[in-house]
Enzyme design. Structure first.
Site, mmCIF file in Angstrom:
data_model
loop_
_atom_site.group_PDB
_atom_site.id
_atom_site.type_symbol
_atom_site.label_atom_id
_atom_site.label_comp_id
_atom_site.label_asym_id
_atom_site.label_seq_id
_atom_site.Cartn_x
_atom_site.Cartn_y
_atom_site.Cartn_z
ATOM 1 C CE LYS A 1 -5.185 -2.142 7.256
ATOM 2 N NZ LYS A 1 -5.001 -1.881 8.856
ATOM 3 N NE ARG B 1 0.143 0.104 13.863
ATOM 4 C CZ ARG B 1 -0.542 -0.488 13.159
ATOM 5 N NH1 ARG B 1 -0.039 -1.291 12.423
ATOM 6 N NH2 ARG B 1 -1.928 -0.169 13.305
ATOM 7 C CG HIS C 1 -4.678 -1.280 15.934
ATOM 8 N ND1 HIS C 1 -5.825 -1.635 15.401
ATOM 9 C CD2 HIS C 1 -3.871 -2.002 15.404
ATOM 10 C CE1 HIS C 1 -5.363 -2.447 14.560
ATOM 11 N NE2 HIS C 1 -4.223 -2.802 14.318
ATOM 12 N NE ARG D 1 -9.586 0.574 14.067
ATOM 13 C CZ ARG D 1 -9.340 0.599 15.319
ATOM 14 N NH1 ARG D 1 -9.678 1.719 16.147
ATOM 15 N NH2 ARG D 1 -8.164 0.155 15.722
ATOM 16 C CE1 TYR E 1 17.501 -18.625 -12.718
ATOM 17 C CE2 TYR E 1 15.486 -17.964 -11.637
ATOM 18 C CZ TYR E 1 16.437 -17.954 -12.541
ATOM 19 O OH TYR E 1 16.132 -16.927 -13.665
ATOM 20 C CB CYS F 1 11.217 -18.169 -11.320
ATOM 21 S SG CYS F 1 12.079 -19.706 -11.207
ATOM 22 C CG MET F 2 10.068 -11.361 -11.582
ATOM 23 S SD MET F 2 11.072 -10.356 -12.498
ATOM 24 C CE MET F 2 12.391 -10.317 -11.391
ATOM 25 C CG ASP F 3 8.668 -13.824 -15.201
ATOM 26 O OD1 ASP F 3 8.381 -12.661 -14.772
ATOM 27 O OD2 ASP F 3 10.154 -13.818 -15.437
HETATM 28 C C1 LIG Z 1 -5.773 -2.525 9.386
HETATM 29 C C2 LIG Z 1 -6.485 -2.015 10.525
HETATM 30 C C3 LIG Z 1 -7.601 -2.521 11.101
HETATM 31 C C4 LIG Z 1 -8.195 -3.989 10.606
HETATM 32 O O1 LIG Z 1 -7.375 -4.848 11.094
HETATM 33 P P1 LIG Z 1 -7.892 -6.366 10.628
HETATM 34 O O2 LIG Z 1 -6.934 -7.144 11.768
HETATM 35 O O3 LIG Z 1 -7.756 -6.643 9.472
HETATM 36 O O4 LIG Z 1 -9.242 -6.721 11.097
HETATM 37 C C5 LIG Z 1 -8.135 -1.790 11.916
HETATM 38 N N1 LIG Z 1 -7.809 -0.604 12.605
HETATM 39 C C6 LIG Z 1 -6.570 -0.127 12.240
HETATM 40 C C7 LIG Z 1 -6.229 0.970 12.664
HETATM 41 C C8 LIG Z 1 -5.843 -0.690 11.076
HETATM 42 O O5 LIG Z 1 -4.942 -0.169 10.733
#
Ligand SMILES: *Cc1c(COP(=O)(O)O)cnc(C)c1O
Length: 388
Positions: free
Chosen positions: A48, A146, A178, A234, A280, A327-329
């Site tokens: 992702k 969540r 999760h 995952r 700054y 800074c920004m850049d």
């Molecule tokens: C992002 C995500 C992961 C991966 O998590 P890591 O800590 O980067 O391994 C696994 N499952 C779900 C649902 C996630 O959103």
């Protein structure tokens, strides 16, 4: 003949270099680690947010070459980008809201997730109108609070899914959840979440559902708690060579190789007089005559402003402090340098340069955020695109 092409073009002002051999190495290494002491679970590389800033299409290819069985992304758009790039393997997305058109994802053979009974119904309708059977992963909230159905709503989600399976509009391919505290292996929440998950799976099985994959583990869970590996893990951050649990184990100890290097070329070097205030707010004032160099990237390129006066870079092979505000850049570092000299913000850490984990600590955040936010105006290039 045009001889200009014979002259190597100078390195760009700033660049992100992604080592795809590191990605392949990490996937192979992680598949080995999660197979120790039990059956090998299927391996999902989580890609992702443009593969945590590493480039989703290139990383997907490397991960598949190294044996990733599944790819996971957040949104259906991210999944479709992978399909458009030619990926035909198992692929799942898990962030969409009621009303999003999941038709294109279902038609492209992307597994989708459902957190609520209404989502199950909407997916079933979408599949029916396409004349296809959707593959759905039901999400149960086991304690992260969540996404996912609460244990109270879970029976309604299951009932809806059973009906839709019966009429042929979808298959429950997975049940997932999760972990909230997987980076703290001794946290009691891990035990509690695992138990709630087992109960949720048992409830689904009692209703006759036979999910192909039950999955609970992110990188930390997969590496630190074998009992949560179930049928599939995952793995996001570890795929990029970064430890998910820096307080427990380093990426080096895990045998992982950080894949991203961020570097730039110095815009100018100069000598400041004692008492000169830098950037700054003059939050840093030269205590004595000081050589400094100007790095031509800033928070507009994803460099965290929280790194002001705390982070380090590697300048001409030596560590140099960030002086004053980012800074920004641009930002200023201490050290003698000439125009065009190389500065490495972070990399694998094997040559004395800082790592993304170092930047995370300096900025009071996690390495995930450091690599994912490097998405400004840097050139990005991939090395070792073909497997050795
Ligand atoms: C992002 C995500 C992961 C991966 O998590 P890591 O800590 O980067 O391994 C696994 N499952 C779900 C649902 C996630 O959103």
């Amino acid at each position: 003949m045009n001889t200009a092409t014979d002259t190597p073009s100078p390195a760009p002002r700033a660049e992100i270099v992604v080592n795809l051999e590191a990605i392949r190495h990490n996937v192979r290494r992680l598949r080995e680690l999660v197979s120790q002491g039990g059956d090998a679970p299927a391996f999902m590389a989580v890609l992702k947010a443009d593969a945590y800033g590493h480039g989703v299409v290139q990383v997907a290819r490397a991960a598949r070459e190294a044996g990733a069985d599944w790819l996971g992304v957040a949104t259906p758009e991210e999944a479709l980008e992978l399909r458009a790039a030619g990926d035909t393997g198992r692929l799942m997305c898990w962030v969409h809201v009621l009303g999003d058109d999941l038709g294109p994802a279902i038609a492209a053979d992307v597994d989708v997730s459902a957190h609520t009974a209404a989502q199950v119904r909407a997916i079933a309708e979408s599949a029916r109108s396409l004349g296809r059977r959707a593959r759905v992963h039901l999400k149960v909230d086991t304690g992260m609070s969540r996404g996912g159905a609460s244990p109270a709503d879970w029976p309604a989600v299951l009932t809806e899914a059973v009906l839709a399976e019966r009429d042929g509009s979808l298959t429950v391919a997975g049940i997932f959840s999760h972990l909230a505290c997987a980076d703290q292996p001794d946290h009691p929440t891990n035990d509690a979440q695992e138990q709630v998950f087992r109960d949720a799976v048992a409830a689904a099985e009692e209703l006759g559902l036979r999910p192909e994959v039950r999955h609970l583990a992110n990188s930390a869970g997969a590496l630190l708690r074998p009992s949560v590996r179930f049928d599939l893990v995952r793995v996001g951050i570890a795929t990029y060579g970064l430890t998910p649990a820096p307080d427990v184990v380093s990426s080096e100890e895990l045998g992982l190789v950080p894949a991203m290097t961020v570097r730039a070329r110095i815009l100018m070097g100069r000598r400041l007089a004692k008492g000169a205030g830098v950037s700054y707010g003059h939050t840093w004032v030269a205590p004595e005559e000081t050589d400094v160099a100007l790095v031509p990237i800033g928070y507009g390129d994803g460099i965290p402003r929280h790194a002001s006066s705390t982070a380090q870079v590697q300048l001409n092979g030596r560590r140099a402090d960030v002086l004053g505000r980012i800074c920004m850049d641009q930002f200023v570092v201490g050290g003698a340098a000439g125009e065009g000299d190389e500065v490495v913000l972070f990399g694998p850490g094997t040559d004395g340069e800082p790592t993304a984990q170092d930047w995370a600590e300096w900025c009071d955040t996690i390495s995930y955020e450091i690599v994912t936010r490097m998405r400004g105006r840097q050139h990005r290039r991939w090395v070792n695109e073909t497997a050795r």
